[in-house]
Write an enzyme that holds these catalytic residues in place. Structure first.
Site, PDB file in Angstrom:
ATOM      1  N   PRO A  14      48.165 -10.618  38.129  1.00  0.00           N
ATOM      2  CG  PRO A  14      47.474 -12.215  36.602  1.00  0.00           C
ATOM      3  CD  PRO A  14      47.892 -10.788  36.702  1.00  0.00           C
ATOM      4  CG  ASP A  37      49.351  -5.940  49.386  1.00  0.00           C
ATOM      5  OD1 ASP A  37      49.673  -5.407  50.450  1.00  0.00           O
ATOM      6  OD2 ASP A  37      48.435  -5.538  48.655  1.00  0.00           O
ATOM      7  CE  LYS A  59      47.186 -12.957  56.308  1.00  0.00           C
ATOM      8  NZ  LYS A  59      45.955 -13.700  56.253  1.00  0.00           N
ATOM      9  N   GLY A  90      48.400  -6.848  44.308  1.00  0.00           N
ATOM     10  CA  GLY A  90      48.060  -7.924  43.374  1.00  0.00           C
ATOM     11  C   GLY A  90      46.869  -7.520  42.517  1.00  0.00           C
ATOM     12  CG  ASP A  92      42.281  -2.822  39.187  1.00  0.00           C
ATOM     13  OD1 ASP A  92      42.675  -2.282  38.142  1.00  0.00           O
ATOM     14  OD2 ASP A  92      41.603  -2.225  40.047  1.00  0.00           O
ATOM     15  CB  THR A 120      41.166  -7.813  38.180  1.00  0.00           C
ATOM     16  OG1 THR A 120      40.740  -8.220  39.475  1.00  0.00           O
ATOM     17  CG2 THR A 120      40.132  -8.238  37.134  1.00  0.00           C
ATOM     18  CG  MET A 173      39.726 -12.880  49.006  1.00  0.00           C
ATOM     19  SD  MET A 173      39.569 -11.262  49.764  1.00  0.00           S
ATOM     20  CE  MET A 173      38.535 -10.412  48.573  1.00  0.00           C
ATOM     21  N   GLY A 202      46.610 -18.780  39.536  1.00  0.00           N
ATOM     22  CA  GLY A 202      46.434 -18.591  38.099  1.00  0.00           C
ATOM     23  C   GLY A 202      47.550 -17.766  37.478  1.00  0.00           C
TER      24      GLY A 202
END
Ligand code: SAH
Length: 269
Positions: A14, A37, A59, A90, A92, A120, A173, A202
């Site tokens: 994370p 990512d 992004k 990011g 899992d 995760t 999300m 987090g």
């Protein structure tokens, strides 16, 4: 002879680099190229040796991320050339990470892959916020759902099942649709005073939490100006955060009322 290429779909956890697995770290050190990512933290990127190529497909401010088809093609081109590719994701890779789509694409083209699970966001953010996802007598299960839907799509989740007070609900999300998510859960019978928590960034020094309940969380999150990435946790065990609070992000001082997560600096901000 050219070496046989392989793509390693690796979970980076994370954000806190200490939450990387040993296998992930070893593969980063042995990679020819790392394709990563937007969610990958700087602390994790710093662990990639200098000689390893890095390709960002996430992004950047003002730019769009690379379309999934292009990422698939990129991985294919690299592995065809015999590269050892770490596809770093990011959390899992198989939880809202599209890792399985990339794995299917590679398999269909006859190339090898391996999957390295990562911690995760649900497991990590809850732990760092002092919220157990299950607790005897309070929560018998966990559900992980995505709150991301396009504007023109209805949110077709099974709200009655998700409103189950015996299970903890974790929404990935979910920031943009938070008001809708909370009102659908209430309409499906969840009590409006069910404890609820939003965790921003987090496990990182920027971690911020906003706590409330099903009825109040959307307004509080808005008032605090939280920004992605945000994880939403809804359920009885959120009430344990006061007692189980332990993580102090850099720069945040533990004050007398630190146990009261409702009074995180984010709420006062
Ligand atoms: N594969 C990832 C999830 C990718 S989807 C995993 O297993 O964790 C991206 C979403 O994950 C974000 O919108 C947010 O809801 C959540 N997320 C990931 N990292 C987070 C973090 N450090 N803090 C809060 N939410 C996070």
């Amino acid at each position: 002879m050219q070496q046989q290429g392989c793509v390693y779909l690796v979970g980076a956890g994370p954000g806190d680099p200490d939450l990387l697995t040993l296998k992930a770290l070893r593969l980063l050190q042995e990679a020819d190229v790392v394709v990563y990512d937007r969610l990958i933290s700087q602390g994790v990127l710093d662990l990639i040796p200098g000689g390893v190529s890095r390709i960002s497909v996430g992004k950047a401010v003002g730019h769009h991320s690379m379309p999934q088809d292009d990422i698939n093609e990129l991985l294919l081109n690299l592995v065809r050339r015999g590269r050892r590719v770490v596809r770093l994701k990011g959390g899992d890779p198989f939880i809202f990470g599209r890792g399985s789509e990339e794995a299917m694409f590679l398999r269909r083209h006859g190339f090898d892959f391996e999957v390295v699970p990562g911690i995760t966001a649900a497991a990590a953010c809850s732990a760092y916020a002092g919220v157990p996802l299950t607790h005897r007598g309070m929560s018998r299960g966990v559900r992980l759902v995505t709150g991301h839907f396009r504007d023109d799509e209805p949110i077709d989740l099974d709200w009655r099942a998700l409103a189950d007070p015996e299970a903890t609900l974790v929404v990935y999300m979910g920031l943009a649709n938070l008001p809708r998510i909370c009102s659908e859960l209430a309409a499906a019978g969840m009590a409006s005073n069910m404890p609820a928590l939003a965790v921003q960034s987090g496990t990182t020094p920027d971690q911020q939490r906003v706590s409330g309940d099903l009825g109040s969380l959307p307004e509080k999150v808005k008032a605090a100006g939280l920004a992605a990435p945000i994880l939403i946790i809804i359920g009885r065990t959120v009430s344990l955060a006061e007692e189980l609070d332990w993580y102090v992000p850099d720069g945040e001082e533990l004050d007398e009322g630190a146990a009261d997560v409702a009074h995180d600096r984010s709420v006062h901000a």
